[in-house]
Design a protein around this motif. Structure first.
Motif, PDB file in Angstrom:
ATOM      1  N   LEU A 255      12.961   4.704   2.900  1.00 20.80           N
ATOM      2  CA  LEU A 255      11.516   4.505   2.928  1.00 20.80           C
ATOM      3  C   LEU A 255      11.108   3.440   3.941  1.00 20.80           C
ATOM      4  O   LEU A 255      10.050   3.543   4.578  1.00 20.80           O
ATOM      5  CB  LEU A 255      11.034   4.116   1.528  1.00 20.80           C
ATOM      6  N   LYS A 256      11.935   2.435   4.127  1.00 25.56           N
ATOM      7  CA  LYS A 256      11.612   1.340   5.037  1.00 25.56           C
ATOM      8  C   LYS A 256      11.515   1.792   6.498  1.00 25.56           C
ATOM      9  O   LYS A 256      10.931   1.083   7.321  1.00 25.56           O
ATOM     10  CB  LYS A 256      12.661   0.229   4.910  1.00 25.56           C
ATOM     11  N   THR A 257      12.072   2.950   6.822  1.00 24.95           N
ATOM     12  CA  THR A 257      11.993   3.447   8.198  1.00 24.95           C
ATOM     13  C   THR A 257      10.674   4.157   8.488  1.00 24.95           C
ATOM     14  O   THR A 257      10.393   4.491   9.640  1.00 24.95           O
ATOM     15  CB  THR A 257      13.151   4.425   8.488  1.00 24.95           C
ATOM     16  N   MET A 258       9.878   4.373   7.454  1.00 27.72           N
ATOM     17  CA  MET A 258       8.609   5.095   7.601  1.00 27.72           C
ATOM     18  C   MET A 258       7.496   4.161   8.104  1.00 27.72           C
ATOM     19  O   MET A 258       7.566   2.947   7.913  1.00 27.72           O
ATOM     20  CB  MET A 258       8.176   5.705   6.264  1.00 27.72           C
TER      21      MET A 258
ATOM     22  N   ASN B 193       2.486   1.361   6.569  1.00 29.30           N
ATOM     23  CA  ASN B 193       1.098   0.891   6.537  1.00 29.30           C
ATOM     24  C   ASN B 193       0.098   2.026   6.719  1.00 29.30           C
ATOM     25  O   ASN B 193      -1.105   1.838   6.515  1.00 29.30           O
ATOM     26  CB  ASN B 193       0.879  -0.179   7.606  1.00 29.30           C
ATOM     27  N   LYS B 194       0.588   3.207   7.060  1.00 30.97           N
ATOM     28  CA  LYS B 194      -0.305   4.344   7.289  1.00 30.97           C
ATOM     29  C   LYS B 194      -0.200   5.416   6.211  1.00 30.97           C
ATOM     30  O   LYS B 194      -0.901   6.431   6.285  1.00 30.97           O
ATOM     31  CB  LYS B 194       0.001   4.970   8.654  1.00 30.97           C
ATOM     32  N   ILE B 195       0.668   5.203   5.228  1.00 27.05           N
ATOM     33  CA  ILE B 195       0.902   6.267   4.250  1.00 27.05           C
ATOM     34  C   ILE B 195       0.737   5.775   2.818  1.00 27.05           C
ATOM     35  O   ILE B 195       0.899   4.594   2.515  1.00 27.05           O
ATOM     36  CB  ILE B 195       2.305   6.890   4.407  1.00 27.05           C
ATOM     37  N   ILE B 196       0.404   6.726   1.951  1.00 25.38           N
ATOM     38  CA  ILE B 196       0.404   6.502   0.508  1.00 25.38           C
ATOM     39  C   ILE B 196       1.772   6.936  -0.014  1.00 25.38           C
ATOM     40  O   ILE B 196       2.243   8.034   0.299  1.00 25.38           O
ATOM     41  CB  ILE B 196      -0.709   7.311  -0.184  1.00 25.38           C
ATOM     42  N   VAL B 197       2.416   6.082  -0.780  1.00 25.35           N
ATOM     43  CA  VAL B 197       3.730   6.391  -1.346  1.00 25.35           C
ATOM     44  C   VAL B 197       3.575   6.689  -2.834  1.00 25.35           C
ATOM     45  O   VAL B 197       3.003   5.891  -3.584  1.00 25.35           O
ATOM     46  CB  VAL B 197       4.709   5.223  -1.148  1.00 25.35           C
ATOM     47  N   VAL B 198       4.066   7.851  -3.253  1.00 24.50           N
ATOM     48  CA  VAL B 198       4.091   8.222  -4.665  1.00 24.50           C
ATOM     49  C   VAL B 198       5.554   8.311  -5.097  1.00 24.50           C
ATOM     50  O   VAL B 198       6.313   9.114  -4.558  1.00 24.50           O
ATOM     51  CB  VAL B 198       3.397   9.571  -4.918  1.00 24.50           C
ATOM     52  N   ALA B 199       5.941   7.478  -6.036  1.00 28.85           N
ATOM     53  CA  ALA B 199       7.336   7.425  -6.478  1.00 28.85           C
ATOM     54  C   ALA B 199       7.457   7.827  -7.945  1.00 28.85           C
ATOM     55  O   ALA B 199       6.714   7.334  -8.796  1.00 28.85           O
ATOM     56  CB  ALA B 199       7.903   6.024  -6.278  1.00 28.85           C
ATOM     57  N   ASP B 200       8.392   8.727  -8.225  1.00 26.50           N
ATOM     58  CA  ASP B 200       8.731   9.078  -9.603  1.00 26.50           C
ATOM     59  C   ASP B 200       9.780   8.081 -10.090  1.00 26.50           C
ATOM     60  O   ASP B 200      10.906   8.055  -9.581  1.00 26.50           O
ATOM     61  CB  ASP B 200       9.272  10.506  -9.646  1.00 26.50           C
TER      62      ASP B 200
ATOM     63  N   LEU C 113       5.672  -2.268  -3.956  1.00 33.31           N
ATOM     64  CA  LEU C 113       4.450  -2.940  -3.500  1.00 33.31           C
ATOM     65  C   LEU C 113       4.757  -3.938  -2.387  1.00 33.31           C
ATOM     66  O   LEU C 113       3.959  -4.107  -1.452  1.00 33.31           O
ATOM     67  CB  LEU C 113       3.788  -3.646  -4.686  1.00 33.31           C
ATOM     68  N   ALA C 114       5.909  -4.581  -2.474  1.00 33.07           N
ATOM     69  CA  ALA C 114       6.286  -5.596  -1.490  1.00 33.07           C
ATOM     70  C   ALA C 114       6.637  -5.002  -0.123  1.00 33.07           C
ATOM     71  O   ALA C 114       6.753  -5.749   0.861  1.00 33.07           O
ATOM     72  CB  ALA C 114       7.469  -6.407  -2.015  1.00 33.07           C
ATOM     73  N   LEU C 115       6.782  -3.674  -0.028  1.00 33.66           N
ATOM     74  CA  LEU C 115       7.165  -3.048   1.239  1.00 33.66           C
ATOM     75  C   LEU C 115       5.998  -2.894   2.200  1.00 33.66           C
ATOM     76  O   LEU C 115       6.207  -2.608   3.383  1.00 33.66           O
ATOM     77  CB  LEU C 115       7.800  -1.675   0.977  1.00 33.66           C
ATOM     78  N   GLY C 116       4.771  -3.064   1.711  1.00 34.14           N
ATOM     79  CA  GLY C 116       3.611  -3.051   2.603  1.00 34.14           C
ATOM     80  C   GLY C 116       3.041  -1.686   2.915  1.00 34.14           C
ATOM     81  O   GLY C 116       2.442  -1.483   3.984  1.00 34.14           O
ATOM     82  N   ALA C 117       3.203  -0.720   2.010  1.00 34.06           N
ATOM     83  CA  ALA C 117       2.611   0.596   2.209  1.00 34.06           C
ATOM     84  C   ALA C 117       1.086   0.531   2.069  1.00 34.06           C
ATOM     85  O   ALA C 117       0.539  -0.406   1.488  1.00 34.06           O
ATOM     86  CB  ALA C 117       3.181   1.596   1.211  1.00 34.06           C
ATOM     87  N   ARG C 118       0.423   1.530   2.590  1.00 35.62           N
ATOM     88  CA  ARG C 118      -1.040   1.596   2.472  1.00 35.62           C
ATOM     89  C   ARG C 118      -1.465   1.595   1.008  1.00 35.62           C
ATOM     90  O   ARG C 118      -2.458   0.967   0.628  1.00 35.62           O
ATOM     91  CB  ARG C 118      -1.544   2.861   3.179  1.00 35.62           C
ATOM     92  N   GLU C 119      -0.691   2.311   0.187  1.00 32.40           N
ATOM     93  CA  GLU C 119      -0.975   2.353  -1.251  1.00 32.40           C
ATOM     94  C   GLU C 119       0.271   2.810  -1.985  1.00 32.40           C
ATOM     95  O   GLU C 119       1.042   3.622  -1.470  1.00 32.40           O
ATOM     96  CB  GLU C 119      -2.136   3.311  -1.539  1.00 32.40           C
ATOM     97  N   ILE C 120       0.486   2.292  -3.184  1.00 35.05           N
ATOM     98  CA  ILE C 120       1.624   2.685  -4.022  1.00 35.05           C
ATOM     99  C   ILE C 120       1.115   3.298  -5.318  1.00 35.05           C
ATOM    100  O   ILE C 120       0.241   2.733  -5.995  1.00 35.05           O
ATOM    101  CB  ILE C 120       2.524   1.475  -4.367  1.00 35.05           C
TER     102      ILE C 120
END
Length: 352
Positions: A165-168, A171-178, A198-205
């Motif tokens: 995930l860190k290679t994505m 900051n431009k994507i919403i991440v949905v994790a099961d 949350l600490a990875l800095g995605a646009r939204e978790i």
């Protein structure tokens, strides 16, 4: 080999006239057969009934839903939470919500079928996924990308470090994790992976999950921002679905101490077992998680001949590769782990 049994598989199961130690399934904390846990659930069933088939948006509303969701929100570290009747429904709830022209959905490798609206759009590798995202984001009319993944996918690409995930372009994507295999088991006080993501800095978790594994109860949940959860619970999908049973959610509120004790015991069992493993084992082990993966049919047969059964079947369908796991549980005794580790040492010493 398929075996049929007549009661819930705890640390032991009986097949025919033979007793086996059981190191499989997903009852990580051993709650399903814990007498104290069962008594609390039964007490709550007497108070709230066996089922509550009304909509959550009806004119009569049980306060236990808001109480449980507030509790889970604080545990996980999100702004808000909504519960549903199952983890599969929670995954489909999120998938259906993002099925619109405003978003473009992508699926990471090994993402669970509960997250999918179709079976033909999963990226083969994280490198493929990154490439697909970069191409899509260059389009002038691109919507918001939404990436679905399993928080614990048993490959090492996700939990605990989420290197894929860190290679994505997070900051431009919403991440949905099961997080079905994590919540209740990993993270601070069993809060799962939400804070880590949350600490990875995605646009939204957004995190969705089953509560059946870590909490031992039939229910699902979705976690995210207050605005997002409110928007999702205003949909017909949510209003038209029956909720989790109130007795289930009341039991979550009443059993925090039991879960804490079970997690502490499980952590001790994991530490004991891993200290006893031979250096030349070829298992895939995740720090802090009790499921140990391997790909060796002969080893599975060897364990069964020595009265130990592990998880071993094609998943999620008959055409899939075989899922083989040793699963530790807080219900296992020290002598169970000693027997298992002795057999493992014996097996691998013969391979040298």
């Amino acid at each position: 080999m398929i075996h049929y049994i007549d009661e819930f598989p705890g640390r032991e199961i009986k097949i025919g006239d033979q007793n086996y130690l059981y190191f499989g399934g997903t009852a990580y904390l051993g709650l399903q057969t814990d007498k104290r846990f069962q008594r609390i659930l039964i007490r709550n069933i007497r108070k709230y009934g066996t089922n509550y088939g009304a909509s959550r948006i009806s004119n009569i509303r049980l306060s236990v839903y808001d109480q449980a969701e507030n509790y889970l929100t604080k545990l996980v570290g999100s702004e808000a939470c909504s519960t549903l009747s199952s983890g599969y429904l929670a995954g489909q709830f999120v998938s259906q919500y993002f099925n619109s022209s405003a978003y473009k959905v992508f699926y990471a490798p090994n993402s669970h079928p509960a997250l999918h609206l179709s079976e033909n759009n999963t990226s083969c590798t994280y490198e493929d996924l990154k490439r697909e995202l970069e191409v899509y984001l260059k389009q002038p009319s691109a919507g918001t990308p939404v990436v679905f993944l399993d928080a614990i996918d048993f490959t090492g690409n996700s939990y605990p470090n989420f290197n894929g995930l860190k290679t994505m372009p997070l900051n431009k994507i919403i991440v949905v994790a099961d997080d079905s295999h994590g919540i209740g088991v990993v993270g601070d006080n069993g809060g799962g992976v939400f804070k880590t993501l949350l600490a990875l800095g995605a646009r939204e978790i957004i995190v969705c999950c089953s509560l059946g594994k870590g909490f031992g109860l039939q229910a699902g949940a979705v976690f995210g921002t207050r605005k997002r959860i409110q928007s999702m619970t205003e949909t017909a999908f949510y209003g038209g679905a029956s909720p989790a049973t109130p007795a289930t959610l009341a039991t979550i509120l009443d059993t925090g101490e039991i879960l804490a004790n079970k997690r502490e015991k499980l952590n001790k069992r994991m530490l004991q077992f891993r200290k006893q493993l031979p250096e030349n084992h070829n298992f895939s082990i995740m720090d802090g998680h009790p499921a140990i993966s391997f790909a060796n049919k002969e080893f599975t047969f060897y364990l069964e001949k020595n009265n130990i059964i592990v998880t071993n079947f094609p998943y999620p369908n008959e055409d899939s590769s075989t899922m083989s796991r040793i699963v530790l549980s807080s219900s296992h005794k020290k002598k169970d782990l000693s027997k298992l580790s002795h057999l493992i040492k014996k097996y691998f010493s013969a391979q040298i």
